[in-house]
Design a protein around this motif. Structure first.
Motif, mmCIF file in Angstrom:
data_model
loop_
_atom_site.group_PDB
_atom_site.id
_atom_site.type_symbol
_atom_site.label_atom_id
_atom_site.label_comp_id
_atom_site.label_asym_id
_atom_site.label_seq_id
_atom_site.Cartn_x
_atom_site.Cartn_y
_atom_site.Cartn_z
ATOM 1 N N GLN A 8 0.906 -1.288 -0.238
ATOM 2 C CA GLN A 8 -0.266 0.133 0.055
ATOM 3 C C GLN A 8 0.956 1.286 0.064
ATOM 4 N N VAL A 9 0.754 2.216 -1.080
ATOM 5 C CA VAL A 9 1.388 2.884 -1.320
ATOM 6 C C VAL A 9 0.628 4.182 -0.369
ATOM 7 N N GLY A 10 0.846 5.093 0.021
ATOM 8 C CA GLY A 10 -0.210 6.314 0.436
ATOM 9 C C GLY A 10 -1.058 5.675 1.446
ATOM 10 N N LEU A 11 -1.019 6.959 2.745
ATOM 11 C CA LEU A 11 -1.329 6.687 4.046
ATOM 12 C C LEU A 11 -1.910 6.980 5.004
ATOM 13 N N GLY A 12 -2.531 8.108 3.736
ATOM 14 C CA GLY A 12 -3.585 9.023 4.070
ATOM 15 C C GLY A 12 -5.515 8.865 3.795
ATOM 16 N N LYS A 13 -5.672 9.571 4.016
ATOM 17 C CA LYS A 13 -6.972 9.578 5.049
ATOM 18 C C LYS A 13 -7.663 8.114 4.302
ATOM 19 N N TRP A 14 -7.234 8.377 2.384
ATOM 20 C CA TRP A 14 -7.983 7.232 1.795
ATOM 21 C C TRP A 14 -7.860 6.316 1.898
ATOM 22 N N GLY A 15 -5.995 6.393 1.816
ATOM 23 C CA GLY A 15 -5.317 5.239 2.005
ATOM 24 C C GLY A 15 -5.583 4.547 3.092
ATOM 25 N N GLN A 16 -5.597 4.426 4.418
ATOM 26 C CA GLN A 16 -6.042 3.977 5.705
ATOM 27 C C GLN A 16 -7.224 2.565 4.956
ATOM 28 N N LEU A 31 4.330 -1.433 3.235
ATOM 29 C CA LEU A 31 3.280 -0.134 3.693
ATOM 30 C C LEU A 31 4.663 1.208 3.389
ATOM 31 N N CYS A 32 4.207 1.925 2.226
ATOM 32 C CA CYS A 32 4.864 2.958 1.935
ATOM 33 C C CYS A 32 4.109 4.481 1.999
ATOM 34 N N GLU A 33 5.143 5.558 2.777
ATOM 35 C CA GLU A 33 4.791 6.740 2.928
ATOM 36 C C GLU A 33 5.679 7.707 3.005
ATOM 37 N N ALA A 34 5.215 9.065 2.397
ATOM 38 C CA ALA A 34 6.582 10.072 2.669
ATOM 39 C C ALA A 34 6.363 10.351 3.855
ATOM 40 N N SER A 35 5.095 10.947 4.825
ATOM 41 C CA SER A 35 5.412 11.463 6.135
ATOM 42 C C SER A 35 5.607 10.303 7.348
ATOM 43 N N ASP A 36 6.955 10.348 8.297
ATOM 44 C CA ASP A 36 7.409 9.664 9.137
ATOM 45 C C ASP A 36 5.948 9.491 10.246
ATOM 46 N N LEU A 69 -2.082 2.499 -4.688
ATOM 47 C CA LEU A 69 -1.692 3.829 -5.010
ATOM 48 C C LEU A 69 -2.656 4.586 -4.916
ATOM 49 N N ALA A 70 -2.554 5.440 -3.664
ATOM 50 C CA ALA A 70 -3.767 6.146 -2.882
ATOM 51 C C ALA A 70 -2.612 7.817 -2.476
ATOM 52 N N THR A 71 -1.756 7.775 -3.347
ATOM 53 C CA THR A 71 -1.494 9.373 -3.261
ATOM 54 C C THR A 71 -1.997 10.367 -3.829
ATOM 55 N N PRO A 72 -1.271 11.585 -3.690
ATOM 56 C CA PRO A 72 -2.360 12.576 -4.437
ATOM 57 C C PRO A 72 -2.303 12.262 -6.178
ATOM 58 N N VAL A 73 -3.706 12.799 -6.532
ATOM 59 C CA VAL A 73 -3.780 12.905 -8.235
ATOM 60 C C VAL A 73 -2.184 13.441 -9.273
ATOM 61 N N PRO A 74 -1.896 14.054 -8.091
ATOM 62 C CA PRO A 74 -0.623 14.398 -10.002
ATOM 63 C C PRO A 74 0.088 13.590 -9.859
ATOM 64 N N VAL A 92 -5.195 1.626 -8.894
ATOM 65 C CA VAL A 92 -4.788 3.400 -8.874
ATOM 66 C C VAL A 92 -5.744 4.095 -8.542
ATOM 67 N N GLU A 93 -5.691 4.670 -7.202
ATOM 68 C CA GLU A 93 -7.063 5.330 -6.894
ATOM 69 C C GLU A 93 -7.414 6.978 -8.229
ATOM 70 N N LYS A 94 -8.189 6.617 -8.786
ATOM 71 C CA LYS A 94 -9.736 7.269 -9.281
ATOM 72 C C LYS A 94 -8.651 9.101 -9.255
ATOM 73 N N HIS A 121 -12.655 2.878 -9.267
ATOM 74 C CA HIS A 121 -13.837 3.968 -9.327
ATOM 75 C C HIS A 121 -14.499 2.992 -8.778
ATOM 76 N N LEU A 122 -14.578 2.886 -7.328
ATOM 77 C CA LEU A 122 -15.176 2.236 -6.480
ATOM 78 C C LEU A 122 -16.136 2.439 -6.655
ATOM 79 N N LEU A 123 -17.131 3.812 -7.108
ATOM 80 C CA LEU A 123 -19.102 3.218 -7.139
ATOM 81 C C LEU A 123 -19.021 2.013 -7.660
HETATM 82 N N1 LIG Z 1 -12.444 6.248 -3.952
HETATM 83 C C1 LIG Z 1 -12.388 6.924 -3.604
HETATM 84 O O1 LIG Z 1 -14.101 7.606 -3.495
HETATM 85 C C2 LIG Z 1 -11.573 8.047 -3.173
HETATM 86 C C3 LIG Z 1 -11.960 8.859 -1.799
HETATM 87 C C4 LIG Z 1 -11.042 10.115 -1.054
HETATM 88 C C5 LIG Z 1 -10.661 9.959 -1.719
HETATM 89 N N2 LIG Z 1 -9.467 8.769 -3.029
HETATM 90 C C6 LIG Z 1 -8.911 8.924 -3.578
HETATM 91 O O2 LIG Z 1 -7.413 8.791 -2.851
HETATM 92 C C7 LIG Z 1 -5.954 9.250 -2.580
HETATM 93 C C8 LIG Z 1 -5.698 9.758 -1.505
HETATM 94 O O3 LIG Z 1 -6.541 10.755 -1.830
HETATM 95 P P1 LIG Z 1 -6.562 11.197 0.214
HETATM 96 O O4 LIG Z 1 -7.421 12.522 0.810
HETATM 97 O O5 LIG Z 1 -6.102 10.147 1.574
HETATM 98 O O6 LIG Z 1 -4.690 12.233 -0.601
HETATM 99 P P2 LIG Z 1 -4.011 12.511 1.519
HETATM 100 O O7 LIG Z 1 -3.206 13.437 1.216
HETATM 101 O O8 LIG Z 1 -5.024 12.072 2.649
HETATM 102 O O9 LIG Z 1 -3.345 11.244 1.408
HETATM 103 C C9 LIG Z 1 -2.116 10.703 0.910
HETATM 104 C C10 LIG Z 1 -0.943 10.384 1.174
HETATM 105 O O10 LIG Z 1 0.139 10.369 0.256
HETATM 106 C C11 LIG Z 1 1.374 10.673 0.823
HETATM 107 N N3 LIG Z 1 2.513 10.734 -0.225
HETATM 108 C C12 LIG Z 1 2.324 11.677 -1.526
HETATM 109 N N4 LIG Z 1 3.563 11.135 -2.035
HETATM 110 C C13 LIG Z 1 3.730 10.032 -1.962
HETATM 111 C C14 LIG Z 1 4.816 9.456 -2.309
HETATM 112 N N5 LIG Z 1 5.296 9.582 -3.517
HETATM 113 N N6 LIG Z 1 4.865 7.629 -1.468
HETATM 114 C C15 LIG Z 1 4.765 7.480 -0.751
HETATM 115 N N7 LIG Z 1 4.097 8.192 0.305
HETATM 116 C C16 LIG Z 1 3.104 9.475 -0.025
HETATM 117 C C17 LIG Z 1 1.488 11.650 1.965
HETATM 118 O O11 LIG Z 1 2.544 11.623 2.949
HETATM 119 C C18 LIG Z 1 -0.587 11.323 2.240
HETATM 120 O O12 LIG Z 1 0.221 10.890 3.445
HETATM 121 C C19 LIG Z 1 -6.665 10.538 -4.122
HETATM 122 O O13 LIG Z 1 -5.656 9.674 -5.302
HETATM 123 C C20 LIG Z 1 -7.967 10.706 -4.228
HETATM 124 O O14 LIG Z 1 -8.511 11.033 -4.689
HETATM 125 C C21 LIG Z 1 -10.302 7.613 -3.449
#
Ligand SMILES: NC(=O)c1ccc[n+]([C@@H]2O[C@H](COP(=O)([O-])OP(=O)(O)OC[C@H]3O[C@@H](n4cnc5c(N)ncnc54)[C@H](O)[C@@H]3O)[C@@H](O)[C@H]2O)c1
Length: 323
Positions: A8-16, A31-36, A69-74, A92-94, A121-123
């Motif tokens: 799992q890459v990106g452990l933010g709000k959705w990644g969890q 588990l891969c996450e940029a924030s310590d 992948l659940a990192t920021p869209v860009p 990869v997340e949408k 595309h969750l829905l």
């Molecule tokens: N399917 C859904 O219903 C749904 C809902 C919310 C968000 N999302 C998608 O999930 C993705 C993440 O959204 P979020 O709200 O969790 O964002 P967020 O900003 O809370 O989390 C992103 C995490 O990625 C980490 N990160 C960034 N670049 C990284 C890298 N190169 N390597 C490792 N970690 C890295 C950040 O530190 C952060 O913790 C987005 O693409 C968003 O579109 C999908």
């Protein structure tokens, strides 16, 4: 549980949410996450997974089969490309890319390497949307004339992507799935009130070759929390309302007709209002189970091609939004 070794890459709000499900469905190995701070918190919760801030480190693990992948869209396109090049299956997340050319590149790469590329595309895995698709495909609603979506709330205010890419991606994926065709005409209008260049409110219009039309109201500056899709058929109308706990789908027996005795005047008819039972399975669990199945049982590339169509339509809407 499958034995798919997954990271799992990106452990933010959705990644969890993803990680909670992956721990049950596969073998969570990295588990891969940029924030310590976040990385350490997750390392304690999932002691059997290895943690890293280095994406390259996990991609170099020959045992690892798939990344989520659940990192920021860009960042999606570059990270997905790197994973496919390293021989890993990718969820990869949408949206997986913000330009159709970039998505085409990912689709070609996954086909060339025989690797799964599944956009989140969750829905499409929501039992309510599946019911809606069944109602459309069976002809129960009659010819579909018009579809419109309401995806409004106060927040989450994004800075990286606008309401079209953040919210509209959900509705576009469902509308293309229901319509089974791509629009011949699209336009979008909106405004960036809070962050320059990032539209907070967007209205979209789409016309399809079959004649059906669609509309979206997308906003994170709104008093109503709405997650609703309405399908107007010639014979019946159906509403998917994800804010409802029990009545996710409502079918309205309402239709227009021209009885012989009315001499060409249209009259409206109303019948029952029905609410079929919809399974309460977690859509994210169903979506990730599907990914695991594709990894283990092979795939046709359909999910990636559908994802490409979504990016293509979003890009056309985006071009009309700023023009
Ligand atoms: N399917 C859904 O219903 C749904 C809902 C919310 C968000 N999302 C998608 O999930 C993705 C993440 O959204 P979020 O709200 O969790 O964002 P967020 O900003 O809370 O989390 C992103 C995490 O990625 C980490 N990160 C960034 N670049 C990284 C890298 N190169 N390597 C490792 N970690 C890295 C950040 O530190 C952060 O913790 C987005 O693409 C968003 O579109 C999908």
């Amino acid at each position: 549980m499958t034995d798919v070794r997954v990271a799992q890459v990106g452990l933010g709000k959705w990644g969890q949410n993803l990680v909670r499900n992956l721990d049950v469905l596969g073998r969570l190995t990295w588990l891969c996450e940029a924030s310590d701070e976040r990385r350490e918190a997750f390392a304690q919760r999932f002691p059997n997974a290895r943690t890293t801030a280095s994406y390259e480190e996990l991609l170099a693990d020959p045992e690892l089969e798939a990344v989520v992948l659940a990192t920021p869209v860009p960042t999606h396109h570059a990270l997905a490309k790197q994973a496919l090049e390293a021989g890993k299956h990718v969820f990869v997340e949408k949206p997986p890319a913000m330009r159709a050319a970039e998505m085409e590149e990912l689709v070609a790469l996954s086909e060339e390497r025989g690797l799964v590329l599944m956009p989140g595309h969750l829905l499409l895995y929501h039992p309510g949307v599946r019911k809606l698709k069944e109602l459309v495909d069976s002809g129960d609603l009659g010819d579909v004339l018009c579809i419109y979506g309401n995806r409004q709330n106060l927040g989450t205010i994004r800075k990286d992507e606008n309401a079209l890419w953040s919210l509209g991606v959900h509705d576009v994926s469902v509308i293309l799935h229901l319509a089974d065709e791509e629009p011949s005409e699209v336009w979008a209008r909106g405004n960036a009130f809070l962050t320059p260049g990032v539209e907070d409110v967007v209205f979209c219009f789409m016309r399809f070759p079959s004649g059906k039309i669609a509309h979206l109201h997308l906003s994170w500056l709104d008093p109503h929390k709405m997650r609703k899709l309405t399908v107007v058929g010639r014979d019946k109308m159906a509403v998917f309302d994800d804010m409802e706990m029990e009545r996710k789908i409502t079918i309205y027996e309402k239709w227009p007709e021209q009885p012989m005795q009315s001499f060409g005047e249209w009259q409206t008819r109303t019948g029952d209002i029905l609410s079929p039972k919809i399974a309460s399975d977690e859509p994210l669990r169903l979506e990730l189970s599907h990914f695991m199945r594709l990894v283990r049982q092979g795939w046709t590339g359909q999910e990636a091609r559908d994802g490409l169509a979504v990016v293509r339509v979003l890009e056309r809407l985006q071009n009309s939004l700023v023009s």
